[in-house]
Scaffold this motif. Structure first.
Motif, PDB file in Angstrom:
ATOM      1  N   TRP A  80       0.825  -1.178  -0.047  1.00 46.99           N
ATOM      2  CA  TRP A  80       0.209  -0.193  -0.179  1.00 46.99           C
ATOM      3  C   TRP A  80       0.792   1.241   0.002  1.00 46.99           C
ATOM      4  N   ILE A  81       2.216   1.308  -0.049  1.00 49.08           N
ATOM      5  CA  ILE A  81       3.202   2.416   0.340  1.00 49.08           C
ATOM      6  C   ILE A  81       3.657   2.811  -0.971  1.00 49.08           C
ATOM      7  N   PRO A  82       2.989   3.801  -1.754  1.00 47.76           N
ATOM      8  CA  PRO A  82       3.581   4.332  -2.889  1.00 47.76           C
ATOM      9  C   PRO A  82       5.304   4.631  -2.848  1.00 47.76           C
ATOM     10  N   GLU A  83       5.959   4.992  -1.964  1.00 47.81           N
ATOM     11  CA  GLU A  83       7.358   4.985  -1.930  1.00 47.81           C
ATOM     12  C   GLU A  83       7.910   3.948  -2.211  1.00 47.81           C
ATOM     13  N   GLU A  84       7.510   2.621  -1.658  1.00 49.06           N
ATOM     14  CA  GLU A  84       8.251   1.315  -1.980  1.00 49.06           C
ATOM     15  C   GLU A  84       8.270   1.334  -3.539  1.00 49.06           C
ATOM     16  N   PHE A  85       7.113   1.572  -4.133  1.00 51.91           N
ATOM     17  CA  PHE A  85       7.064   1.090  -5.675  1.00 51.91           C
ATOM     18  C   PHE A  85       8.158   2.028  -6.340  1.00 51.91           C
ATOM     19  N   SER A  86       7.898   3.544  -5.996  1.00 52.10           N
ATOM     20  CA  SER A  86       8.843   4.603  -6.854  1.00 52.10           C
ATOM     21  C   SER A  86      10.132   4.168  -6.421  1.00 52.10           C
ATOM     22  N   TRP A  87      10.690   4.044  -5.136  1.00 53.09           N
ATOM     23  CA  TRP A  87      12.182   3.687  -4.745  1.00 53.09           C
ATOM     24  C   TRP A  87      12.583   2.632  -5.296  1.00 53.09           C
ATOM     25  N   LEU A  88      11.656   1.562  -5.561  1.00 52.89           N
ATOM     26  CA  LEU A  88      12.217   0.051  -6.101  1.00 52.89           C
ATOM     27  C   LEU A  88      12.153   0.308  -7.614  1.00 52.89           C
ATOM     28  N   GLY A  89      11.594   1.084  -8.060  1.00 50.51           N
ATOM     29  CA  GLY A  89      11.862   1.325  -9.601  1.00 50.51           C
ATOM     30  C   GLY A  89      10.543   0.425 -10.102  1.00 50.51           C
TER      31      GLY A  89
END
Length: 296
Positions: free
Chosen positions: A119-128
């Motif tokens: 559910w964390i947008p930052e996990e997706f964006s920071w892991l590409g």
């Protein structure tokens, strides 16, 4: 009913002792949740609390599940080990298949894979990774992993992942159950069509009744596309917010839950962060809840 000890947010040195106590006292399984990292600022609300706030300290330790699971398996002999859940869309499913398949080959019949979304947008964006396609990639990733873990030469040409013939050895001697998590309607449909079972989060008895009913309807609506037919065993796992008594757990079983996932050191008093309290509570829960139900 089965009982699974969850080991979240614990110092690494406590995982093996607690797992050993769980096996010795009659627990059926140990399960590991996942948190890859903790963003200082999160641009989304946590979906499993009323106020949308996370309930854990930012410095809480989260040992990687697929580091912990083989270590626990090596010091135990009976309990089932799995995840509740890993966030599959954050990583390529071929790499997940390699890790899970190797672990299952080393510890036959004892490994499960619980999968879900982040559910964390930052996990997706920071892991590409692309958060907008997370559901589609989870669906295709489940199919891919199940194919690869079946062993031999395989290929996969799905909507999100595509590869020609390959093999990944060692392959597990028996199928690895893939348990699908999530409380939303799309998650329940995914569990019905692709899951060997379903796993949920914390709910009270009414919440358990509601989500189990919705899951049953999703399986009925899936019809011939259901992964597991309605007349066959289908694990339903969650954390019920009820009293730690055989009577309360029996009520949970009556609504259709087949496995309770719980953290017993919040039930009996004392400092829940103290190792002694944690060890005592694992044994006490087994003595006061698991053993009486096993004999009923």
């Amino acid at each position: 009913m089965r009982f699974s000890l969850a080991l979240p947010m614990l110092p690494p040195e406590r995982l093996l002792p607690l797992a050993r106590i769980a096996e010795e006292t009659g627990w059926d399984a140990v399960t590991m949740p996942e948190s890859v990292f903790y963003p200082e600022e999160v641009s989304a609300k946590y979906p499993y609390t009323s106020d949308g706030e996370r309930f854990w300290d930012p410095a809480a330790p989260w040992v990687d599940p697929w580091v912990a699971i083989p270590a626990i398996a090596a010091v135990t002999s009976r309990i089932t080990l799995g995840t509740n859940v890993i966030k599959l869309p954050l990583r390529h499913p071929l790499l997940v298949a390699k890790t899970v398949g190797s672990t299952a080959a080393m510890f036959p019949g004892r490994i499960e894979l619980g999968v879900g979304l982040s559910w964390i947008p930052e996990e997706f964006s920071w892991l590409g990774q692309d958060m907008s396609t997370r559901g589609a990639r989870l669906d295709d990733g489940i199919d891919l992993i199940r194919t690869v873990l079946g062993g031999g030469w395989v290929e996969h040409h799905g909507p999100q992942y595509d590869f020609d013939r390959l093999r990944m050895d060692p392959a597990p001697a028996s199928p690895v159950p893939i348990i699908v998590g999530g409380h939303s309607d799309p998650a329940l449909r995914r569990a019905a069509r692709r899951g060997d079972g379903w796993v949920g989060a914390q709910v009270d008895l009414d919440g358990a009744r509601d989500v189990v009913d919705r899951l049953r309807r999703a399986r009925e609506e899936a019809g011939d596309e259901a992964r597991v037919p309605l007349d066959e065993d289908y694990p339903v796992k969650l954390t019920p917010l009820v009293a730690p008594t055989p009577e309360a757990m029996a009520e949970v079983a009556e609504v259709g839950v087949t496995e309770v996932i719980t953290v017993p050191w919040y039930f009996f008093g004392g400092d829940p962060s103290d190792l002694g309290v944690q060890e005592e509570s694992v044994a006490r829960f087994a003595d006061e809840v698991i053993t009486p139900l096993a004999g009923s």
